[in-house]
Motif scaffolding. Structure first.
Motif, PDB file in Angstrom:
ATOM      1  N   LYS A 213      -8.954  -7.789   0.064  1.00  0.00           N
ATOM      2  CA  LYS A 213      -7.207  -6.900   0.014  1.00  0.00           C
ATOM      3  C   LYS A 213      -6.221  -7.841   0.583  1.00  0.00           C
ATOM      4  O   LYS A 213      -5.588  -7.577   0.159  1.00  0.00           O
TER       5      LYS A 213
ATOM      6  N   ALA B  89      -2.866  -8.856  -1.474  1.00  0.00           N
ATOM      7  CA  ALA B  89      -1.528  -8.780  -0.370  1.00  0.00           C
ATOM      8  C   ALA B  89      -1.009 -10.088  -0.488  1.00  0.00           C
ATOM      9  O   ALA B  89       0.989 -10.347  -0.862  1.00  0.00           O
TER      10      ALA B  89
ATOM     11  N   THR C 193       4.599  -5.993  -0.199  1.00  0.00           N
ATOM     12  CA  THR C 193       2.745  -5.186  -0.638  1.00  0.00           C
ATOM     13  C   THR C 193       2.261  -6.017   0.711  1.00  0.00           C
ATOM     14  O   THR C 193       2.807  -6.748   1.231  1.00  0.00           O
TER      15      THR C 193
ATOM     16  N   ASN D 262      -1.783  -1.732   0.520  1.00  0.00           N
ATOM     17  CA  ASN D 262      -0.900  -1.256  -0.486  1.00  0.00           C
ATOM     18  C   ASN D 262      -1.960  -1.538  -1.142  1.00  0.00           C
ATOM     19  O   ASN D 262      -1.734  -1.037  -2.428  1.00  0.00           O
ATOM     20  N   VAL D 263      -3.321  -2.145  -0.923  1.00  0.00           N
ATOM     21  CA  VAL D 263      -4.785  -2.806  -1.936  1.00  0.00           C
ATOM     22  C   VAL D 263      -5.642  -1.352  -1.658  1.00  0.00           C
ATOM     23  O   VAL D 263      -6.368  -1.854  -0.574  1.00  0.00           O
TER      24      VAL D 263
ATOM     25  N   VAL E 122      -3.253  -1.762  -6.720  1.00  0.00           N
ATOM     26  CA  VAL E 122      -1.900  -2.770  -5.809  1.00  0.00           C
ATOM     27  C   VAL E 122      -1.426  -1.303  -6.067  1.00  0.00           C
ATOM     28  O   VAL E 122      -0.584  -1.008  -7.252  1.00  0.00           O
TER      29      VAL E 122
ATOM     30  N   VAL F  47      -0.103  -7.756 -11.367  1.00  0.00           N
ATOM     31  CA  VAL F  47      -0.841  -8.549 -10.820  1.00  0.00           C
ATOM     32  C   VAL F  47      -1.517  -9.030 -11.465  1.00  0.00           C
ATOM     33  O   VAL F  47      -2.606  -9.747 -10.688  1.00  0.00           O
TER      34      VAL F  47
END
Length: 225
Positions: free
Chosen positions: A54, A58, A70, A74-75, A90, A105
């Motif tokens: 994660k 990010a 981010t 957010n992941v 995401v 992404v």
């Protein structure tokens, strides 16, 4: 108050579950072959590795866009399996209920693929983003331009051909010269032999004449007093 908080958390959890699921919009599947890549040095995939993944996602998103905010939260990961595969999305940091477009992404992952691989000690073949084709390293450009190399090779071939042609001509001239000299020498050395009364005699040079040795001796004896 507690009930409101629990209700909010449940709503967020349900929303996240809808965002992150197999074949969801803007979701990506990941496969890791840790055992294949590292053998006896393979590490176990656990919550710490998920956190690192994660964090790397990010990081990739923030590095892709300097204005991105981010966060690790957010992941989202889901459908994690023991063979290590999972899906992730995401989410948009400003809304947190929508996902970032898959094209962004993908671009972020492509831009930071080497950093992501290095974090997990893997490669494009052992850390696969299923919808994203493997990145290829840029071709190595030679320090010397290709056209200059081709020109040099062609020039060398032409020079070699000229040298070979000149050497052949010179060798032919030398051969002809030696042949002519040999013929001239044979003509000079050739002696005409005649046979008179069964005895071979040299041909006389009528212009220069020929002096008989016997008469020459008599002339010297009876010449002047």
């Amino acid at each position: 108050m507690l009930q409101v908080l629990l209700l909010t958390l449940s709503v967020v959890t349900i929303a996240h579950a809808e965002l992150c699921k197999p074949d969801a919009q803007n979701a990506f599947k990941v496969r890791l072959s840790i055992k294949t890549a590292l053998g006896d040095n393979a590490y176990a995939w656990d919550a710490n590795e998920e956190y690192l993944f994660k964090a790397m996602m990010a990081f990739a998103m923030r590095r892709y866009s300097s204005k991105s905010t981010t966060q690790i939260s957010n992941v989202l990961l889901c459908n994690v399996t023991d063979r290590v595969s999972f899906w992730f999305v995401v989410t948009d940091s400003s809304k947190n209920v929508t996902t970032v477009p898959g094209s962004e992404v993908e671009a972020a992952i492509r831009m930071n693929r080497n950093r992501i691989n290095s974090a997990f000690l893997l490669s494009d073949k052992t850390l696969q983003f299923v919808k994203i084709t493997s990145t290829l390293s840029p071709p190595v450009e030679p320090s010397t331009p290709v056209w200059l190399i081709v020109f040099g090779v062609v020039l060398c071939l032409i020079l070699a051909g000229i040298v070979f042609l000149v050497a052949g001509i010179n060798q032919r001239k030398k051969k002809n010269k030696k042949s002519t000299e040999r013929e001239n020498l044979e003509e000079k050395c050739e002696v005409t032999i005649t046979v008179e009364n069964g005895i071979p005699c040299e041909a006389l040079d009528l212009k220069a004449g020929h002096i008989n040795g016997v008469f020459a001796a008599d002339d010297e004896r009876f010449t002047s007093l």
